[in-house]
Design a protein around this motif. Structure first.
Motif, PDB file in Angstrom:
ATOM      1  N   VAL A 248       1.222  -1.188  -0.204  1.00 15.86           N
ATOM      2  CA  VAL A 248      -0.402   0.202   0.169  1.00 15.86           C
ATOM      3  C   VAL A 248       0.935   1.299   0.048  1.00 15.86           C
ATOM      4  CG1 VAL A 248      -1.839  -1.270   1.469  1.00 15.86           C
ATOM      5  CG2 VAL A 248      -0.765   0.088   2.372  1.00 15.86           C
ATOM      6  N   GLN A 249       1.978   1.038   0.547  1.00 17.22           N
ATOM      7  CA  GLN A 249       2.991   2.340   0.241  1.00 17.22           C
ATOM      8  C   GLN A 249       4.071   2.072   0.135  1.00 17.22           C
ATOM      9  OE1 GLN A 249       2.509   4.609   3.982  1.00 17.22           O
ATOM     10  NE2 GLN A 249       3.653   5.753   3.822  1.00 17.22           N
ATOM     11  N   ARG A 250       5.520   2.374  -0.723  1.00 21.24           N
ATOM     12  CA  ARG A 250       7.107   2.580  -0.861  1.00 21.24           C
ATOM     13  C   ARG A 250       7.368   3.107  -0.275  1.00 21.24           C
ATOM     14  NH1 ARG A 250       9.630   3.161  -6.707  1.00 21.24           N
ATOM     15  NH2 ARG A 250      11.432   1.981  -5.761  1.00 21.24           N
ATOM     16  N   PRO A 251       8.522   2.183   1.025  1.00 18.91           N
ATOM     17  CA  PRO A 251       9.248   2.715   2.220  1.00 18.91           C
ATOM     18  C   PRO A 251       9.827   3.908   1.412  1.00 18.91           C
ATOM     19  CG  PRO A 251       9.970   0.422   1.633  1.00 18.91           C
ATOM     20  CD  PRO A 251       8.790   0.980   0.700  1.00 18.91           C
ATOM     21  N   ALA A 252       9.619   4.949   2.532  1.00 14.57           N
ATOM     22  CA  ALA A 252      10.726   6.621   1.772  1.00 14.57           C
ATOM     23  C   ALA A 252      12.033   5.731   2.388  1.00 14.57           C
ATOM     24  CB  ALA A 252      10.251   7.619   2.029  1.00 14.57           C
ATOM     25  N   GLY A 253      13.217   7.243   2.206  1.00 12.38           N
ATOM     26  CA  GLY A 253      14.207   7.406   2.617  1.00 12.38           C
ATOM     27  C   GLY A 253      15.389   5.858   2.306  1.00 12.38           C
ATOM     28  N   ARG A 254      16.433   6.130   2.225  1.00 15.56           N
ATOM     29  CA  ARG A 254      17.993   4.944   2.231  1.00 15.56           C
ATOM     30  C   ARG A 254      18.424   4.366   3.046  1.00 15.56           C
ATOM     31  NH1 ARG A 254      21.823   8.323  -1.697  1.00 15.56           N
ATOM     32  NH2 ARG A 254      22.564   6.505  -2.259  1.00 15.56           N
ATOM     33  N   LYS A 255      17.916   4.162   4.267  1.00  9.85           N
ATOM     34  CA  LYS A 255      18.376   3.999   5.276  1.00  9.85           C
ATOM     35  C   LYS A 255      17.892   2.681   5.985  1.00  9.85           C
ATOM     36  CE  LYS A 255      21.282   7.441   7.351  1.00  9.85           C
ATOM     37  NZ  LYS A 255      21.064   8.641   8.483  1.00  9.85           N
ATOM     38  N   PRO A 256      18.085   1.230   5.266  1.00  9.34           N
ATOM     39  CA  PRO A 256      17.222   0.171   5.476  1.00  9.34           C
ATOM     40  C   PRO A 256      17.081   0.372   6.838  1.00  9.34           C
ATOM     41  CG  PRO A 256      19.131  -0.277   4.420  1.00  9.34           C
ATOM     42  CD  PRO A 256      19.063   0.745   4.468  1.00  9.34           C
ATOM     43  N   ILE A 258      16.296   1.681   9.608  1.00  9.81           N
ATOM     44  CA  ILE A 258      15.602   2.731  10.242  1.00  9.81           C
ATOM     45  C   ILE A 258      14.321   1.686   9.905  1.00  9.81           C
ATOM     46  CG2 ILE A 258      13.879   5.029  10.785  1.00  9.81           C
ATOM     47  CD1 ILE A 258      17.123   6.399   9.557  1.00  9.81           C
ATOM     48  N   TRP A 259      13.781   1.324   9.065  1.00 10.81           N
ATOM     49  CA  TRP A 259      12.680   0.609   8.914  1.00 10.81           C
ATOM     50  C   TRP A 259      13.220  -0.324   9.537  1.00 10.81           C
ATOM     51  CZ3 TRP A 259       8.201   2.650   7.268  1.00 10.81           C
ATOM     52  CH2 TRP A 259       8.732   3.342   6.413  1.00 10.81           C
ATOM     53  N   ALA A 260      13.914  -1.391   9.510  1.00 12.55           N
ATOM     54  CA  ALA A 260      13.661  -2.588  10.448  1.00 12.55           C
ATOM     55  C   ALA A 260      13.805  -2.621  11.376  1.00 12.55           C
ATOM     56  CB  ALA A 260      15.633  -3.184   9.600  1.00 12.55           C
ATOM     57  N   ALA A 261      14.088  -1.510  12.160  1.00  8.73           N
ATOM     58  CA  ALA A 261      14.038  -1.449  13.953  1.00  8.73           C
ATOM     59  C   ALA A 261      12.827  -0.832  14.625  1.00  8.73           C
ATOM     60  CB  ALA A 261      14.491   0.123  14.188  1.00  8.73           C
ATOM     61  N   ALA A 262      11.944   0.054  13.302  1.00 11.76           N
ATOM     62  CA  ALA A 262      10.159   0.204  13.064  1.00 11.76           C
ATOM     63  C   ALA A 262       9.754  -1.365  12.958  1.00 11.76           C
ATOM     64  CB  ALA A 262       9.774   0.887  12.668  1.00 11.76           C
ATOM     65  N   LEU A 263      10.406  -2.102  12.291  1.00 16.36           N
ATOM     66  CA  LEU A 263       9.137  -3.160  12.124  1.00 16.36           C
ATOM     67  C   LEU A 263       9.732  -3.911  13.150  1.00 16.36           C
ATOM     68  CD1 LEU A 263       7.920  -4.966  10.219  1.00 16.36           C
ATOM     69  CD2 LEU A 263      10.351  -5.617   9.123  1.00 16.36           C
ATOM     70  N   GLU A 264      10.685  -4.590  13.472  1.00 15.80           N
ATOM     71  CA  GLU A 264      10.583  -5.037  14.766  1.00 15.80           C
ATOM     72  C   GLU A 264      10.015  -4.555  16.209  1.00 15.80           C
ATOM     73  OE1 GLU A 264      14.027  -7.002  18.437  1.00 15.80           O
ATOM     74  OE2 GLU A 264      14.674  -6.930  16.299  1.00 15.80           O
ATOM     75  N   TYR A 265       9.698  -3.412  15.691  1.00 19.57           N
ATOM     76  CA  TYR A 265       9.506  -2.983  17.070  1.00 19.57           C
ATOM     77  C   TYR A 265       7.281  -2.905  17.129  1.00 19.57           C
ATOM     78  CZ  TYR A 265       7.344   0.424  20.665  1.00 19.57           C
ATOM     79  OH  TYR A 265       6.229   0.783  21.650  1.00 19.57           O
ATOM     80  N   GLN A 289      13.445   8.761  14.675  1.00 19.93           N
ATOM     81  CA  GLN A 289      13.421   8.006  13.219  1.00 19.93           C
ATOM     82  C   GLN A 289      12.772   6.466  13.825  1.00 19.93           C
ATOM     83  OE1 GLN A 289      17.593   7.808  12.562  1.00 19.93           O
ATOM     84  NE2 GLN A 289      17.314   8.991  10.957  1.00 19.93           N
ATOM     85  N   LEU A 290      12.496   5.855  14.906  1.00 15.19           N
ATOM     86  CA  LEU A 290      12.302   4.657  15.124  1.00 15.19           C
ATOM     87  C   LEU A 290      10.618   5.142  15.556  1.00 15.19           C
ATOM     88  CD1 LEU A 290      13.428   1.891  17.020  1.00 15.19           C
ATOM     89  CD2 LEU A 290      11.042   2.475  17.138  1.00 15.19           C
ATOM     90  N   GLY A 291      11.005   6.329  16.307  1.00 13.29           N
ATOM     91  CA  GLY A 291       8.990   5.557  16.094  1.00 13.29           C
ATOM     92  C   GLY A 291       8.074   6.609  15.466  1.00 13.29           C
ATOM     93  N   GLU A 292       8.871   7.665  14.302  1.00 12.06           N
ATOM     94  CA  GLU A 292       8.276   7.950  13.087  1.00 12.06           C
ATOM     95  C   GLU A 292       7.800   6.643  11.931  1.00 12.06           C
ATOM     96  OE1 GLU A 292      10.895  11.055  11.978  1.00 12.06           O
ATOM     97  OE2 GLU A 292      10.395  12.646  13.323  1.00 12.06           O
ATOM     98  N   HIS A 293       9.070   6.160  11.644  1.00  7.73           N
ATOM     99  CA  HIS A 293       8.718   4.741  11.298  1.00  7.73           C
ATOM    100  C   HIS A 293       8.227   4.027  11.146  1.00  7.73           C
ATOM    101  CE1 HIS A 293      11.993   7.339   9.042  1.00  7.73           C
ATOM    102  NE2 HIS A 293      11.591   6.498   7.961  1.00  7.73           N
ATOM    103  N   TYR A 294       7.564   3.613  13.064  1.00 11.36           N
ATOM    104  CA  TYR A 294       7.182   2.735  13.294  1.00 11.36           C
ATOM    105  C   TYR A 294       5.107   4.005  12.687  1.00 11.36           C
ATOM    106  CZ  TYR A 294       3.319   1.151  16.943  1.00 11.36           C
ATOM    107  OH  TYR A 294       2.300   1.022  17.694  1.00 11.36           O
ATOM    108  N   HIS A 295       5.346   4.519  13.429  1.00  9.39           N
ATOM    109  CA  HIS A 295       3.965   5.188  13.219  1.00  9.39           C
ATOM    110  C   HIS A 295       3.508   5.337  11.797  1.00  9.39           C
ATOM    111  CE1 HIS A 295       2.686   6.312  17.391  1.00  9.39           C
ATOM    112  NE2 HIS A 295       4.444   7.097  17.366  1.00  9.39           N
ATOM    113  N   THR A 296       4.316   5.331  11.194  1.00 11.66           N
ATOM    114  CA  THR A 296       4.388   4.912   9.716  1.00 11.66           C
ATOM    115  C   THR A 296       3.421   3.932   8.949  1.00 11.66           C
ATOM    116  OG1 THR A 296       5.590   6.460   8.828  1.00 11.66           O
ATOM    117  CG2 THR A 296       4.805   5.332   7.092  1.00 11.66           C
TER     118      THR A 296
END
Length: 386
Positions: A248-256, A258-265, A289-296
């Motif tokens: 439903v959404q393409r992940p933004a940014g270039r640092k995986p 951050i997304w990986a940490a948010a996904l684990e949380y 960064q983790l909190g913002e990506h988790y909420h996304t």
């Protein structure tokens, strides 16, 4: 030099140490050969240590054939000490005699079970012997105690993941290891040991930017979830949550990371889990960064439908699994240490008291289990033939 034989032998060993301190290999070799030529050291521990040290020197000078010949029929005279066992294990490891290295390391760890460096080496040896399950157990336990900050341990775990065909998890572990030690040639060397996969893994490890963010994140999260003690079911949940998010959404940014940490949380926040700050530190990102990506992720995906299925059962299993793993490790260390001290105890009762003084049984069943095992060890000590 005149005097009693023991005085001469002690003097020669001091000369060996002095020559090593001066990096004078020629003098080291001369003293070791004089030790071996002395009739008084024949069939003694001095002969054993001189042979091993000379073999180590051969390897340092590129004479692996000479070292192999020296140790081809090596047998200890008497009971070796921890230092001798570890030295011989290192020499066997350099010769790639992995079976012999495993035997020496296991005997050493019975005496010094808390040595994480030796545990890491044993994991590598088991990996080389294709004892992958045993290697994974000891390397994961070692990595947790090291807080995932020792690159060699992460590299060996990456090799295990690659052997099992889990290339994304392997890649993440290798990248972690390279970040910790970017100039460490040993990491490159271990990469080369992954025979059929070495070229692709090395290329992918060196060119992280070539990998799509969507493909890299779930592998990073899966590898970290395993290091954090979670089951593969939790990694499956992370993969499902990520696939739904990417649909439903393409992940933004270039640092995986951050997304990986948010996904684990996202998949562990109901417990047992790390806090956002702890996870941010583990992944090397900021808590914000983790909190913002988790909420996304949470706004785009119904995480409850993924994670809360049988939540109570999952939480209980995960919690017990993590606690049981730590408990087993503690018990194993205490009992292994007690086993190495058998001669110091006057009976099984005294040995049990020593063990219980270091780890409290959780219940009567565990107390009886420990007492039965101590009784078995004592019986073996009293009747070695059985």
């Amino acid at each position: 030099m005149s005097g009693p034989p023991g005085g001469k032998i002690d003097w020669l060993w001091k000369q060996v140490e002095s020559a090593r301190a001066d990096d004078n290999r020629e003098a080291v070799r001369e003293c070791l050969e004089r030790l071996l030529a002395d009739p008084s050291v024949r069939d003694t521990s001095d002969e054993d240590l001189a042979l091993i040290n000379l073999s180590q020197l051969d390897l340092e000078e590129g004479r692996s054939r000479e070292a192999a010949l020296r140790l081809s029929d090596f047998r200890w005279h008497g009971v070796p000490g921890p230092a001798g066992l570890l030295l011989l294990a290192d020499v066997y490891l350099k010769l790639e005699w992995f079976g012999q290295a495993r035997d020496e390391l296991e005997e050493y760890l019975e005496l010094i079970p808390e040595d994480l460096d030796a545990r890491r080496k044993l994991g590598l040896v088991q990996l080389m012997l294709n004892e992958d399950d045993a290697a994974q157990r000891i390397l994961l336990a070692t990595a947790r105690r090291e807080k995932n900050r020792v690159p060699e341990t992460l590299t060996y775990l990456a090799m295990l993941e690659a052997k099992a065909g889990r290339l994304e998890e392997s890649l993440h572990l290798l990248l972690q290891a390279r970040e910790l030690a970017p100039l460490d040639e040993k990491i490159e060397h271990t990469l080369l040991r992954i025979e059929s996969l070495r070229v692709s893994l090395k290329r992918r490890a060196l060119h992280q930017e070539d990998l799509p963010l969507e493909d890299l994140v779930p592998g990073m999260t899966g590898g970290m979830l395993e290091l954090h003690g979670y089951s593969r079911e939790k990694a499956r949940q992370a993969m499902e949550a990520w696939n739904r998010f990417c649909s439903v959404q393409r992940p933004a940014g270039r640092k995986p990371a951050i997304w990986a940490a948010a996904l684990e949380y996202s998949v562990t926040r109901f417990g047992p889990h790390f806090t956002q700050k702890q996870l941010a530190d583990e992944y090397g990102v900021s808590t914000t960064q983790l909190g913002e990506h988790y909420h996304t992720i949470a706004q785009a995906v119904d995480l409850d439908s993924i994670v809360k299925e049988d939540l109570l059962g999952e939480t209980e299993r995960a919690g017990h699994g993590l606690r049981d793993l730590v408990r087993r490790e503690e018990m194993a260390e205490v009992i292994a240490s007690a086993t190495g001290r058998l001669e110091e105890f006057r009976g099984p009762g005294e040995m049990c008291a020593w063990v219980f003084g270091r780890i409290d049984p959780l219940n009567e069943a565990e107390r009886r289990e420990i007492e039965d095992f101590v009784g078995y060890l004592w019986k073996r000590k009293s009747n070695p033939a059985k």
